[in-house]
Design a protein around this motif. Structure first.
Motif, PDB file in Angstrom:
ATOM      1  N   ARG A 145       0.882  -1.412  -0.021  1.00 35.43           N
ATOM      2  CA  ARG A 145      -0.003   0.070  -0.215  1.00 35.43           C
ATOM      3  C   ARG A 145       0.848   1.221   0.037  1.00 35.43           C
ATOM      4  O   ARG A 145       0.272   2.514   0.236  1.00 35.43           O
ATOM      5  N   HIS A 148      -0.133   4.063  -2.253  1.00 35.83           N
ATOM      6  CA  HIS A 148      -1.561   4.500  -2.021  1.00 35.83           C
ATOM      7  C   HIS A 148      -1.554   5.867  -1.258  1.00 35.83           C
ATOM      8  O   HIS A 148      -0.891   5.942  -0.322  1.00 35.83           O
ATOM      9  N   GLU A 152      -7.339   6.244  -0.297  1.00 36.95           N
ATOM     10  CA  GLU A 152      -7.362   4.797  -1.089  1.00 36.95           C
ATOM     11  C   GLU A 152      -7.036   4.220   0.111  1.00 36.95           C
ATOM     12  O   GLU A 152      -7.056   2.637  -0.159  1.00 36.95           O
TER      13      GLU A 152
END
Length: 251
Positions: A145, A148, A152
């Motif tokens: 992640r 992101h 998000e």
């Protein structure tokens, strides 16, 4: 299990207060938020501060973190007395030795998760330790992640980014103010489990303020405040034992 606890107690105090007094206002409006508090927070432990509303728990955390001055008494981070520092020195100490986790995640929406994690180090004009950064990213479970942006990510992921941001600079101590207050129970448990692991596995010192007995049960030790004074302490807490003390405090 007792071995690692004994080892961390041997590490000494990451922060301590001696006779801490904090007074707001004067005369009839005077409020003694802290009234002669003596407390230490052992290196490598997760300690929780609990107490009724107005007991002084947030004031104690803010004074310990150097965000507010005590009216009387002495506050130490490691061997450094905060009252001996000028404003610039205090800012540098907070930047280098203190981490913060708040109920609001305080992430910048235009930055990626990784950029948010490393922001304090970047602002200091430094580069993160890549090996330590990788360890923290792995520990918080956000390796997939990193690119992101906050919108998000789930609430729990955003709070884990905030936790990682506090850890990346390897501070002497992290102060967490109701870190799971905006999270559902499952997500909150994930964050608390990580804080617990950060203490046990990464030897990170964490001081957390919460009113939640379930959250407090993740800690090694609880310090109970009432009317600006320490009224009780507990090691290896359970939810039931915490609730018994809290009920007696009128929290």
């Amino acid at each position: 299990m007792a071995g690692w606890r004994e080892q961390r107690r041997a590490n000494g105090a990451a922060a301590r207060a001696i006779g801490a007094v904090k007074i707001y206002g004067k005369g009839e409006t005077e409020v003694r938020a802290l009234d002669g508090v003596d407390v230490s927070f052992d290196a490598g432990e997760l300690t929780t501060i609990m107490g009724p509303s107005g007991s002084g728990k947030s004031t104690l955390m803010h004074c310990m973190a150097g965000l507010d001055d005590v009216t009387d008494g002495r506050i130490f981070i490691g061997d450094t007395e905060l009252g001996s520092l000028n404003e610039r020195e205090l800012t540098l100490l907070r930047r280098r030795q203190v981490g913060f986790i708040f109920q609001a995640y305080n992430l910048l929406p235009t930055l990626t998760a990784l950029e948010n994690m490393t922001l304090p180090i970047s602002l200091a004009g430094e580069e993160p330790d890549s090996a330590w950064l990788s360890e923290v990213v792995e520990a918080v479970g956000l390796a997939d992640r990193l690119t992101h942006r906050p919108n998000e990510l789930s609430g729990g992921q955003q709070q884990r980014v905030a936790v990682a941001r506090a850890l990346v600079s390897r501070p002497s101590i992290i102060f967490a103010d109701e870190p799971t207050g905006n999270l559902d129970s499952r997500t909150g448990a994930e964050v608390l489990e990580f804080l617990q692991r950060a203490s046990k596995d990464l030897n990170q010192t964490i001081v957390m303020v919460t009113h939640d007995a379930g959250a407090a049960s993740y800690s090694d030790r609880i310090v109970f405040l009432n009317d600006g004074q320490i009224s009780d302490e507990m090691r290896d807490p359970s939810v039931d034992r915490v609730l018994d003390v809290v009920r007696n405090l009128g929290a």
